[in-house]
Design a protein around this motif. Sequence first.
Motif, mmCIF file in Angstrom:
data_model
loop_
_atom_site.group_PDB
_atom_site.id
_atom_site.type_symbol
_atom_site.label_atom_id
_atom_site.label_comp_id
_atom_site.label_asym_id
_atom_site.label_seq_id
_atom_site.Cartn_x
_atom_site.Cartn_y
_atom_site.Cartn_z
ATOM 1 N N LEU A 105 36.661 -31.355 41.829
ATOM 2 C CA LEU A 105 36.775 -31.471 43.282
ATOM 3 C C LEU A 105 38.048 -32.222 43.696
ATOM 4 N N ASP A 106 38.379 -33.268 42.970
ATOM 5 C CA ASP A 106 39.604 -34.022 43.281
ATOM 6 C C ASP A 106 40.835 -33.133 43.139
ATOM 7 N N LYS A 107 40.840 -32.292 42.136
ATOM 8 C CA LYS A 107 41.967 -31.378 41.928
ATOM 9 C C LYS A 107 42.075 -30.385 43.085
ATOM 10 N N LEU A 108 40.932 -29.840 43.524
ATOM 11 C CA LEU A 108 40.928 -28.886 44.633
ATOM 12 C C LEU A 108 41.383 -29.556 45.934
ATOM 13 N N LYS A 109 40.876 -30.755 46.188
ATOM 14 C CA LYS A 109 41.263 -31.464 47.406
ATOM 15 C C LYS A 109 42.754 -31.786 47.418
ATOM 16 N N SER A 110 43.294 -32.137 46.268
ATOM 17 C CA SER A 110 44.728 -32.441 46.223
ATOM 18 C C SER A 110 45.563 -31.193 46.498
ATOM 19 N N LYS A 111 45.100 -30.031 46.083
ATOM 20 C CA LYS A 111 45.814 -28.785 46.396
ATOM 21 C C LYS A 111 45.790 -28.510 47.892
#
Length: 135
Positions: A105-111
Amino acid sequence: MRYLKFICFFFAAFIMIGATAKKPKDKNKYGVYMAGASASFTDSLVYFTDIQFVDSASVDNKNFLYGRSQYSSQLKDYLESKEGGRNRTCFMFYNTKKHKLQKELDKLKSKYRKGNNILLKDVNPEFKFVKAENF
């Protein structure tokens, strides 16, 4: 008497081996951490739920979540009724390990944050996933 000792020893050894043998793992792993995201092509707002542990949820032997479409429908219905969000596409993210799901989720939010034109919003914590039926 000699045979009786042999039989008792053999029986005790058999019991010990049976007690220490590992039981086969259940093919359906119960209890899954899940979170949802909702986006729309007509809106710059993206909703994210909190990570929730659903003890009645399970994955199959290929690690696919049973009833995953029903869980995304629950989020879509909630957003339509409480937030007025129409024509939203909802995505489910799940894992049996909470830290792995959080990392995803953190990776998706950063994108999403890189674009600077998308607004991220948390779904009200009152929303809870419930057990999917008839999958």
